[in-house]
Design a protein around this motif. Sequence first.
Motif, PDB file in Angstrom:
ATOM      1  N   GLY A   1      60.515  42.614  37.763  1.00 45.92           N
ATOM      2  CA  GLY A   1      59.843  42.374  36.487  1.00 45.92           C
ATOM      3  C   GLY A   1      58.680  43.332  36.276  1.00 45.92           C
ATOM      4  O   GLY A   1      58.505  43.895  35.185  1.00 45.92           O
ATOM      5  N   VAL A   2      57.905  43.551  37.340  1.00 45.70           N
ATOM      6  CA  VAL A   2      56.774  44.491  37.248  1.00 45.70           C
ATOM      7  C   VAL A   2      57.286  45.903  36.942  1.00 45.70           C
ATOM      8  O   VAL A   2      56.725  46.624  36.118  1.00 45.70           O
ATOM      9  N   ILE A   3      58.382  46.268  37.606  1.00 45.35           N
ATOM     10  CA  ILE A   3      58.961  47.605  37.374  1.00 45.35           C
ATOM     11  C   ILE A   3      59.413  47.743  35.922  1.00 45.35           C
ATOM     12  O   ILE A   3      59.182  48.767  35.279  1.00 45.35           O
ATOM     13  N   ILE A   4      60.041  46.702  35.395  1.00 45.25           N
ATOM     14  CA  ILE A   4      60.526  46.751  34.004  1.00 45.25           C
ATOM     15  C   ILE A   4      59.350  46.812  33.026  1.00 45.25           C
ATOM     16  O   ILE A   4      59.389  47.563  32.038  1.00 45.25           O
ATOM     17  N   VAL A   5      58.288  46.086  33.315  1.00 48.71           N
ATOM     18  CA  VAL A   5      57.110  46.128  32.440  1.00 48.71           C
ATOM     19  C   VAL A   5      56.504  47.536  32.458  1.00 48.71           C
ATOM     20  O   VAL A   5      56.108  48.077  31.427  1.00 48.71           O
ATOM     21  N   TYR A   6      56.456  48.148  33.654  1.00 49.96           N
ATOM     22  CA  TYR A   6      55.953  49.525  33.754  1.00 49.96           C
ATOM     23  C   TYR A   6      56.852  50.463  32.947  1.00 49.96           C
ATOM     24  O   TYR A   6      56.373  51.351  32.233  1.00 49.96           O
ATOM     25  N   TYR A   7      58.168  50.268  33.053  1.00 47.42           N
ATOM     26  CA  TYR A   7      59.142  51.079  32.315  1.00 47.42           C
ATOM     27  C   TYR A   7      58.923  50.933  30.815  1.00 47.42           C
ATOM     28  O   TYR A   7      58.991  51.899  30.058  1.00 47.42           O
ATOM     29  N   ALA A   8      58.618  49.699  30.378  1.00 49.05           N
ATOM     30  CA  ALA A   8      58.333  49.462  28.959  1.00 49.05           C
ATOM     31  C   ALA A   8      57.078  50.227  28.547  1.00 49.05           C
ATOM     32  O   ALA A   8      57.017  50.825  27.468  1.00 49.05           O
ATOM     33  N   GLY A   9      56.084  50.227  29.417  1.00 50.45           N
ATOM     34  CA  GLY A   9      54.848  50.967  29.140  1.00 50.45           C
ATOM     35  C   GLY A   9      55.114  52.459  29.009  1.00 50.45           C
ATOM     36  O   GLY A   9      54.577  53.134  28.123  1.00 50.45           O
ATOM     37  N   LEU A  10      55.999  52.952  29.869  1.00 53.39           N
ATOM     38  CA  LEU A  10      56.371  54.378  29.802  1.00 53.39           C
ATOM     39  C   LEU A  10      57.104  54.680  28.503  1.00 53.39           C
ATOM     40  O   LEU A  10      56.938  55.752  27.924  1.00 53.39           O
ATOM     41  N   SER A  11      57.927  53.731  28.077  1.00 47.25           N
ATOM     42  CA  SER A  11      58.690  53.926  26.832  1.00 47.25           C
ATOM     43  C   SER A  11      57.744  54.013  25.637  1.00 47.25           C
ATOM     44  O   SER A  11      57.944  54.816  24.730  1.00 47.25           O
ATOM     45  N   ILE A  12      56.681  53.192  25.659  1.00 48.29           N
ATOM     46  CA  ILE A  12      55.661  53.246  24.596  1.00 48.29           C
ATOM     47  C   ILE A  12      54.948  54.595  24.640  1.00 48.29           C
ATOM     48  O   ILE A  12      54.678  55.229  23.620  1.00 48.29           O
ATOM     49  N   TYR A  13      54.643  55.058  25.847  1.00 47.53           N
ATOM     50  CA  TYR A  13      54.009  56.371  26.037  1.00 47.53           C
ATOM     51  C   TYR A  13      54.902  57.458  25.430  1.00 47.53           C
ATOM     52  O   TYR A  13      54.443  58.352  24.731  1.00 47.53           O
ATOM     53  N   GLU A  14      56.201  57.354  25.735  1.00 50.81           N
ATOM     54  CA  GLU A  14      57.162  58.331  25.227  1.00 50.81           C
ATOM     55  C   GLU A  14      57.195  58.308  23.700  1.00 50.81           C
ATOM     56  O   GLU A  14      57.273  59.364  23.054  1.00 50.81           O
TER      57      GLU A  14
ATOM     58  N   VAL B   1      58.041  51.458  12.993  1.00 53.42           N
ATOM     59  CA  VAL B   1      58.381  50.256  13.779  1.00 53.42           C
ATOM     60  C   VAL B   1      59.817  50.345  14.309  1.00 53.42           C
ATOM     61  O   VAL B   1      60.088  49.951  15.456  1.00 53.42           O
ATOM     62  N   ILE B   2      60.723  50.880  13.485  1.00 54.35           N
ATOM     63  CA  ILE B   2      62.130  50.952  13.913  1.00 54.35           C
ATOM     64  C   ILE B   2      62.269  51.861  15.135  1.00 54.35           C
ATOM     65  O   ILE B   2      62.940  51.515  16.119  1.00 54.35           O
ATOM     66  N   THR B   3      61.602  53.022  15.089  1.00 48.18           N
ATOM     67  CA  THR B   3      61.687  53.957  16.221  1.00 48.18           C
ATOM     68  C   THR B   3      61.057  53.338  17.469  1.00 48.18           C
ATOM     69  O   THR B   3      61.592  53.448  18.571  1.00 48.18           O
ATOM     70  N   GLN B   4      59.909  52.664  17.289  1.00 45.94           N
ATOM     71  CA  GLN B   4      59.251  52.034  18.434  1.00 45.94           C
ATOM     72  C   GLN B   4      60.163  50.980  19.055  1.00 45.94           C
ATOM     73  O   GLN B   4      60.291  50.891  20.282  1.00 45.94           O
ATOM     74  N   SER B   5      60.833  50.199  18.222  1.00 44.05           N
ATOM     75  CA  SER B   5      61.713  49.158  18.761  1.00 44.05           C
ATOM     76  C   SER B   5      62.917  49.784  19.459  1.00 44.05           C
ATOM     77  O   SER B   5      63.438  49.232  20.424  1.00 44.05           O
TER      78      SER B   5
END
Lengths: 148, 476
Positions: free
Chosen positions: B378-391, B335-339
Motif C-alpha cells: 500500500g505504501v509503495i502504491i501511494v508513493y507511485y500515485a505521488g510520482l504520477s502526480i509529479y509526472e 482534471v481529465i488528464t490528472q485522473s
Amino acid sequence: MKVYSLSRKTTILWQVRVAVIAAAIGIFVRLFLWGYMEFQASLWLYSLILTIVEIYYIPMYFKSYKISFPDGAILIERGILIRTTYVMPFSRLVYAQSYASPIAKLLKLSGLSFKAARSKIFIPEIAEDDVKYIIQSLAVEAENEKGI
Amino acid sequence: MKKEFRAHPLMMFRLMRPFLIFLIYPVVQGAIQYFVTGTFKGAIKLELIALLVISIIVGLRCAAFKLILGSKTVTIKTGVWLKKKAVIPISKLSSVRTEQNPVDAIFNAVTYRINTEAGSKRKSDFEFKLSKSDSREASKLLYGEKEHTAVKFSAFKVAVMAVTTSSAVTGIFVAVPIISNIGRLIGVGIEKMLLDEINNISQLVDTHMPPIVSRVSLILALFYLVSAIYLLFKYINFKLYLDDDKLEVRTGFFVRRRTAFKKKAVNDVKIEQSPLMRLFKRYSLKVSVGGYGDTGNETAVIVPSGRLWDIKKHFIKYFSFLEPDGDITHSKRDVITQSRFLFFPGVYLLLLIAVSITASLLFVDFTRLILFLTLIIGVIIVYYAGLSIYEYKFGKMRLGSNIFAHSVKGFNTREMYAPKENIGQIKIVRYLPDLIQGTCQVVISVHSESADSIKVRMLDYTTTKEKIFKTFDINE
C-alpha cells in the motif's frame, strides 16, 4: 578501389589447422572411445566429411572472401552456400585489432578484426603489410572524421 | 613521438584471478593445513605443479604486454601464443579509468582501464596494471596537461548520496561473495553462523509482526547498511576536475578511483532523484558516457547530491553545450488528464484491497502477515500515485538542437539532456485511451550501450509528431 582477397597461404594455414584438430579428435576417439561400436561405424563418415572440408570447402570458402573500402565504409563479402555481405561505415568503426599465431607469423600473415559499438567483424589471415596499411588508413580516416 | 609502457608485475595476480577458487584457494588451504597438522592432504602436489605452470604462462603474458602511446593513436599489444595488436585512435576513446586498492598502493601499482564504445557491457575493453608514475604519464599523454579546476564535495553530500541510493540488493551483491569466499578459505560456515545470530537477535525483538517478518526485515536492514557503507567508501573524497574539454572524477578511500573522459564522449546528462532523495529534497547529477566499461552501467556521478538550484548551477557550468532550446511540450493541465495519470495507481490500490480481503478470509492463520504485506504494498502504491502526480505536474519535453525531457523512470524522477545527434530512437505510442483523447506517449532513447531512455506521457499527438518530424528533418 583496391579489393583484397585471401592468399593461398591462408588456405593452407587453415587446412593445416583443421587437419591438426581432426587428428586430435581422432586420437582421442581411438584412445578412449574405440570400444563403442557407434564410433567405429561412423569413422568412414567422419573421414568423408573431413576430406570434403579439406579439399573443397576450405579453399572455396577463402576464395570467396572479398574485402574492399569504398567511400566511407568497409565492405566484406564471403560465403559459398550462403553469401553474406558486411557493411560497416567508418563512422561506426571504433578500432581495428590484428592477431597472429606463431605459424601465421612465420608465413607473414595476420588476421584482422574491426570493432564497432555492439558488433565486430573478423577477417582471416591476410598479408601482414596489407594489415598494417589497412590499420594505418583507418586511423587516418578516424582523425579526418573528428576534424583533428 | 611514441612512448612505450610495460605492465607492472602485479598484473600477474590479476591474470591469475580466474584460477582463484579451484587452484589458489586449495593450495593456500593446503599450506594452512600443513602448518597446523604437518602433513599434505589431498591432491596438493598436483595442484602445486598446476599452479607453477599457470604462473609461468601468466608471467609470459605479463611480459608480452605493451602500451604504446602516439600523438594520435593508442596501440595495445598482448598475447604470447596468439599475438594481438589493437590500434585505437585517441578520438575514439570513451573514458580512461584508474583504480588503486590498498595492495596496489603497497606495490606502487595502478589498475588502468581503457574504454571505447566497442567494449562489452560490464567489461573494460582493456584492463592492465601500470606503475603509478607510468599511469600518470600515460594519462598526461592521452589528455594533455591543461590547467584544470578542482571541485570538492563534502563527505556529508557523499553520505546523503550513499544513504539515498543504497539498496539491500546492492548489499547482497557486495557482502555475499566476500562472506562466502572467506568462509571457504578458512573452512568455516560463516553464512550459517551469521544466520543463527540474526535469528537470535530477531527473537529478542518482540513485535506484533510474524517472526519471519522480523528476520527478513533485519537481514534486509543489514544488507542495506552494507550497501550504504560500501557506497560511502566508494565515493568518499569525491573530487571533480575539469578543463575546457575534459572531465575527471576522483573518488574512493580504500580503493582510489579516477575516471577521465572528454565532454565529447558524453551521451547524455541526467538529474535524478531517488525515493529517499525526495524525502531530503536532494538531487544528483550524472553523466552517461559511451563505453564506460566495467561498472554496472555507463553512468558517472558528477555531483553526488545537492539542492536543485545547486545541481542546475553545476549543470550549466559543466554542460552549457547541452542547454535545451525549442518549445516546451507537456500534457494538458486539466482534471481529465490528472485522473488518467492516477488511473493505474487507483486500479492497483483496489486490486490490493480485494486480494488482501480475500486472502485474509481464505488464510485466517496468516492474517498478521497479510496485513503487513498489504501495508508495505500500500505504501509503495501511494508513493507511485505521488510520482504520477509529479509526472502530471512536471512532465515535459523540449526538442531542438538539444533534447530535454523531464519525467519519471521507475521510482526515480529524471531530467535528461542530450544532443539531438545522440538520440538513437524516438517511439510514439498510442493506446486506446490515447486514440480517443488524441494524445500519445513519447519514449526517447539515447544510442548508448545501456540505452538511457525516458518516457513522457499524455502529450498532444498531432503537435508532438509535428515537432519531432521538424526537429529531425523528416518529410512525411
